[in-house]
Write a protein that holds these residues in place. Structure first.
Motif, short mmCIF file in Angstrom:
data_model
loop_
_atom_site.label_atom_id
_atom_site.label_comp_id
_atom_site.label_asym_id
_atom_site.label_seq_id
_atom_site.Cartn_x
_atom_site.Cartn_y
_atom_site.Cartn_z
N UNK A 1 0.82 -1.21 0.00
CA UNK A 1 0.00 0.00 0.00
C UNK A 1 0.86 1.26 0.00
N UNK A 2 2.06 1.17 0.61
CA UNK A 2 2.91 2.36 0.71
C UNK A 2 3.44 2.80 -0.65
N UNK A 3 3.47 1.89 -1.61
CA UNK A 3 3.95 2.27 -2.94
C UNK A 3 3.05 3.32 -3.59
N UNK A 4 1.75 3.24 -3.25
CA UNK A 4 0.80 4.21 -3.79
C UNK A 4 0.13 5.00 -2.66
N UNK A 5 0.87 5.18 -1.55
CA UNK A 5 0.30 5.87 -0.39
C UNK A 5 -0.03 7.33 -0.72
N UNK A 6 0.86 7.99 -1.48
CA UNK A 6 0.60 9.39 -1.82
C UNK A 6 -0.67 9.52 -2.66
N UNK A 7 -0.89 8.58 -3.56
CA UNK A 7 -2.10 8.62 -4.38
C UNK A 7 -3.35 8.45 -3.53
N UNK A 8 -3.30 7.45 -2.61
CA UNK A 8 -4.44 7.24 -1.72
C UNK A 8 -4.68 8.45 -0.82
N UNK A 9 -3.59 9.04 -0.34
CA UNK A 9 -3.71 10.19 0.56
C UNK A 9 -4.39 11.36 -0.15
N UNK A 10 -3.91 11.69 -1.33
CA UNK A 10 -4.51 12.82 -2.06
C UNK A 10 -5.95 12.51 -2.50
N UNK A 11 -6.22 11.24 -2.80
CA UNK A 11 -7.58 10.87 -3.17
C UNK A 11 -8.54 11.07 -2.00
N UNK A 12 -8.14 10.57 -0.82
CA UNK A 12 -8.98 10.72 0.37
C UNK A 12 -9.13 12.19 0.74
N UNK A 13 -8.02 12.92 0.69
CA UNK A 13 -8.09 14.34 1.01
C UNK A 13 -8.99 15.08 0.02
N UNK A 14 -8.92 14.73 -1.26
CA UNK A 14 -9.77 15.38 -2.26
C UNK A 14 -11.24 15.13 -2.00
N UNK A 15 -11.57 13.86 -1.69
CA UNK A 15 -12.97 13.52 -1.43
C UNK A 15 -13.47 14.25 -0.18
N UNK A 16 -12.66 14.25 0.88
CA UNK A 16 -13.08 14.92 2.12
C UNK A 16 -13.19 16.43 1.94
N UNK A 17 -12.29 17.01 1.15
CA UNK A 17 -12.38 18.46 0.89
C UNK A 17 -13.63 18.79 0.10
#
Length: 233
Positions: free
Chosen positions: A44-60
């Protein structure tokens, strides 16, 4: 509460549980770091930045929607002509908008907090590992230094014993030379005494021969004098 906001609220509760697990002394930083570096989390850490920005985008997006709803229902004119039921519905929608705003806002905040906590725990675990490695290196270096000092001390002791042995050998050689010189002097003295004894023996033999010769002469001369006296008679 709609299904989407129910999921966001569940995500918020999960974040609260994760923060409590990371903050409370449940496990050491070293164990947390091993858990973070497990195979599943490593994938999961290989694409952690992608998941992080995706979750942040949805929450924003949901946060902006909640802010829009709050602004929409906060500027309602409270007039006496409006029915009480309509005003209650309006207040309920404003309350839901405010609730959704707090849910999405705290969810975004906890996402940032969790990310920071994971980074800090990983950094602390790496520092602990480095400190342990440095301590092991320092211990091995001190052990090597002690062994070198012990070897040097043994070498110095061996050199000192060798020097002492060489000094004793030199003293023994000097003593042997002195004894040899004394022995040679004694031999020379004995030879001198022997030669003196031989010369004395020779002198004694010579004096004995002379003495015997003198006795013979005296005897002969005495015999000749007796005969002459007898003739005269």
């Amino acid at each position: 509460m709609s299904l989407v906001w129910t999921l966001i609220a569940g995500f918020l509760y999960a974040e609260i549980a994760v923060v409590l697990l990371l903050v409370l002394p449940v496990a050491s930083p070293y164990k947390w770091n091993r858990f973070f570096k497990s195979k599943f989390l490593a994938m999961l850490a290989r694409q952690a930045h992608l998941y992080f920005f995706l979750i942040m985008g949805v929450l924003v997006l949901f946060l902006l929607d909640a802010i829009r709803e709050m602004r929409k229902y906060s500027h309602h004119d409270h007039s006496s002509d409006v029915h009480l039921n309509v005003e209650m519905q309006h207040s309920m929608r404003l309350f839901r908008a405010q609730r959704n705003f707090y849910i999405s806002g705290f969810a975004i905040f906890l996402v940032l907090v969790i990310r920071r906590l994971v980074t800090l725990i990983s950094t602390q675990a790496n520092l602990l590992a480095q400190s342990e490695a440095s301590m092991k290196q320092a211990a091995s270096a001190s052990a090597a230094a002690k062994s070198l000092m012990a070897e040097k001390s043994t070498e110095k002791a061996k050199e000192a014993t060798e020097d002492a042995t060489l000094g004793e050998i030199t003293k023994l050689k000097d003593r042997i030379h002195e004894l040899t010189a004394e022995l040679n002097r004694e031999k020379k003295d004995k030879e001198a005494l022997k030669s003196q004894a031989e010369s004395l023996n020779k002198e004694y033999d010579r004096l004995t021969e002379e003495y015997s010769k003198l006795q013979k002469k005296i005897t002969i001369s005495g015999g000749a004098g007796g005969k002459g006296d007898s003739k005269d008679d």
